[in-house]
Design a protein around this motif. Structure first.
Motif, PDB file in Angstrom:
ATOM      1  N   PRO A 100       0.815  -1.225   0.000  1.00  0.00           N
ATOM      2  CA  PRO A 100       0.000   0.000   0.000  1.00  0.00           C
ATOM      3  C   PRO A 100       0.852   1.280   0.000  1.00  0.00           C
ATOM      4  CG  PRO A 100      -0.818  -1.579   1.610  1.00  0.00           C
ATOM      5  CD  PRO A 100       0.502  -2.100   1.140  1.00  0.00           C
ATOM      6  N   LEU A 101       2.017   1.229   0.627  1.00  0.00           N
ATOM      7  CA  LEU A 101       2.877   2.413   0.660  1.00  0.00           C
ATOM      8  C   LEU A 101       3.457   2.706  -0.715  1.00  0.00           C
ATOM      9  CD1 LEU A 101       4.796   1.719   3.997  1.00  0.00           C
ATOM     10  CD2 LEU A 101       2.728   3.093   3.655  1.00  0.00           C
ATOM     11  N   LEU A 102       3.823   1.666  -1.462  1.00  0.00           N
ATOM     12  CA  LEU A 102       4.346   1.857  -2.814  1.00  0.00           C
ATOM     13  C   LEU A 102       3.279   2.436  -3.740  1.00  0.00           C
ATOM     14  CD1 LEU A 102       6.424  -1.424  -3.303  1.00  0.00           C
ATOM     15  CD2 LEU A 102       7.307   0.880  -2.943  1.00  0.00           C
ATOM     16  N   ALA A 103       2.040   1.979  -3.494  1.00  0.00           N
ATOM     17  CA  ALA A 103       0.959   2.457  -4.364  1.00  0.00           C
ATOM     18  C   ALA A 103       0.722   3.954  -4.203  1.00  0.00           C
ATOM     19  CB  ALA A 103      -0.323   1.686  -4.071  1.00  0.00           C
ATOM     20  N   GLU A 104       1.088   4.536  -3.057  1.00  0.00           N
ATOM     21  CA  GLU A 104       0.850   5.954  -2.790  1.00  0.00           C
ATOM     22  C   GLU A 104       2.026   6.839  -3.223  1.00  0.00           C
ATOM     23  OE1 GLU A 104      -0.049   6.285   1.325  1.00  0.00           O
ATOM     24  OE2 GLU A 104      -1.903   5.110   1.218  1.00  0.00           O
ATOM     25  N   LEU A 105       3.124   6.222  -3.672  1.00  0.00           N
ATOM     26  CA  LEU A 105       4.283   7.019  -4.083  1.00  0.00           C
ATOM     27  C   LEU A 105       3.984   7.800  -5.368  1.00  0.00           C
ATOM     28  CD1 LEU A 105       7.291   4.547  -3.594  1.00  0.00           C
ATOM     29  CD2 LEU A 105       6.790   6.603  -2.259  1.00  0.00           C
TER      30      LEU A 105
ATOM     31  N   ASP B  68       4.644   8.982  -9.180  1.00  0.00           N
ATOM     32  CA  ASP B  68       5.025   8.114 -10.290  1.00  0.00           C
ATOM     33  C   ASP B  68       6.535   8.049 -10.468  1.00  0.00           C
ATOM     34  OD1 ASP B  68       2.375   7.621 -10.727  1.00  0.00           O
ATOM     35  OD2 ASP B  68       2.151   9.087 -12.346  1.00  0.00           O
ATOM     36  N   ARG B  69       7.231   9.211 -10.341  1.00  0.00           N
ATOM     37  CA  ARG B  69       8.669   9.217 -10.567  1.00  0.00           C
ATOM     38  C   ARG B  69       9.399   8.402  -9.492  1.00  0.00           C
ATOM     39  NH1 ARG B  69      12.791  14.357 -10.266  1.00  0.00           N
ATOM     40  NH2 ARG B  69      12.255  14.094  -8.062  1.00  0.00           N
ATOM     41  N   ASP B  70       8.987   8.551  -8.225  1.00  0.00           N
ATOM     42  CA  ASP B  70       9.637   7.791  -7.146  1.00  0.00           C
ATOM     43  C   ASP B  70       9.431   6.295  -7.339  1.00  0.00           C
ATOM     44  OD1 ASP B  70      10.295  10.223  -6.171  1.00  0.00           O
ATOM     45  OD2 ASP B  70       9.044  10.134  -4.377  1.00  0.00           O
ATOM     46  N   ARG B  71       8.197   5.909  -7.707  1.00  0.00           N
ATOM     47  CA  ARG B  71       7.917   4.488  -7.898  1.00  0.00           C
ATOM     48  C   ARG B  71       8.715   3.935  -9.083  1.00  0.00           C
ATOM     49  NH1 ARG B  71       3.007   4.875  -7.356  1.00  0.00           N
ATOM     50  NH2 ARG B  71       2.345   5.099  -9.536  1.00  0.00           N
ATOM     51  N   ALA B  72       8.837   4.742 -10.145  1.00  0.00           N
ATOM     52  CA  ALA B  72       9.599   4.308 -11.324  1.00  0.00           C
ATOM     53  C   ALA B  72      11.071   4.108 -10.977  1.00  0.00           C
ATOM     54  CB  ALA B  72       9.447   5.340 -12.447  1.00  0.00           C
ATOM     55  N   ILE B  73      11.625   4.964 -10.160  1.00  0.00           N
ATOM     56  CA  ILE B  73      13.028   4.823  -9.756  1.00  0.00           C
ATOM     57  C   ILE B  73      13.231   3.532  -8.964  1.00  0.00           C
ATOM     58  CG2 ILE B  73      14.830   5.808  -8.273  1.00  0.00           C
ATOM     59  CD1 ILE B  73      13.840   8.576  -9.076  1.00  0.00           C
TER      60      ILE B  73
END
Length: 272
Positions: free
Chosen positions: A216-221, A223-228
């Motif tokens: 759930p924490l990753l889903a709230e990041l 887009d750029r942070d999650r892509a990195i």
């Protein structure tokens, strides 16, 4: 029974009874039978008789040692058999007390083995056959000069081969080894247990727990942070490759990763 009878060593009991453990038992039992239930002297006499007969129970208990049960426990079970024999004996039927008491006490001990000492649940018929095999196997082995086969046991006992096989297998169910008991020692001094060789920790459980927490924490990041994170840990790209893809410097990628991971760790600890 309101009184708990403790099986004493034979020498101790004889010292207390003047070496007359079995003298005058049957006259005492007749005297006990003639007393009214309300007679104040009945219970002291009953306890005296039981005390005189306890060495018989101890002797029988010793015959069953070496079968996975401590002698002290067997002596207590045999003592129960002594009490039952004294209470059930009828002097008027003409039989001797010892002739009645021995099978009564042995029956109590055998019942304990049959019903209370198995590591797993085994059918009663199989338990009884297993006990018969305990005496039959040595007897046949002596006459044959070797261990008897299951077929020979079945023929001699006049029962089905399948029943004998099941009883032989059931002998392995009589006791169970602890999975935590040390079995072998390593060179570094540590001891291995059976469970060490039967299983190992599956890292998948830890990964599953982590994914349930971090998902759930990753889903709230953003887009750029999650892509990195995906490029760095999912695709195993270097910081230089990520920087080239994102159009930023490697130093910026390093700082972004540090910030993202710190934030996720803080949030995960708060959620826990």
């Amino acid at each position: 029974m309101s009184t708990e009878y403790v099986a004493l060593p034979v020498s101790t009991h004889r010292a207390r009874t003047g070496g007359e453990a079995y003298d005058n038992i049957e006259p005492l039992l007749q005297q006990l039978a003639d007393m009214a239930p309300t007679d104040s002297g009945r219970e002291p006499l009953r306890q005296t008789i039981i005390g005189k007969c306890l060495p018989l129970g101890q002797h029988i208990a010793r015959r069953y040692t070496g079968r996975g049960v401590e002698y002290e426990d067997l002596a207590q079970i045999a003592a129960v058999g002594v009490v039952l024999a004294v209470d059930r004996f009828d002097p008027g039927n003409g039989s001797s007390f010892l002739g009645f008491a021995v099978p009564t006490i042995m029956g109590e001990v055998k019942r304990y083995f049959r019903d209370s000492t198995w590591a797993v649940r085994v059918p009663r018929r199989t338990k009884e056959l297993q006990q018969q095999l305990g005496t039959m196997i040595p007897r046949l082995a002596q006459s044959l000069g070797r261990e008897p086969t299951a077929r020979e046991l079945a023929d001699h006992m006049e029962i089905d081969l399948t029943e004998v096989t099941q009883a032989l297998i059931a002998r392995n169910s009589y006791t169970a080894a602890s999975l935590d008991a040390p079995q072998t020692a390593e060179r570094d001094g540590t001891s291995l247990t059976p469970i060490d060789s039967l299983c190992q920790i599956d890292p998948g459980y830890v990964l599953m727990e982590d994914s349930l927490t971090i998902g759930p924490l990753l889903a709230e990041l953003p887009d750029r942070d999650r892509a990195i994170l995906i490029m760095r840990y999912g695709q195993e790209k270097t910081q230089a490759q990520i920087a080239k893809t994102m159009g930023i410097s490697q130093m910026q990628v390093s700082r972004l990763l540090t910030r993202i991971l710190t934030d996720l760790r803080t949030q995960a600890l708060q959620a826990a």
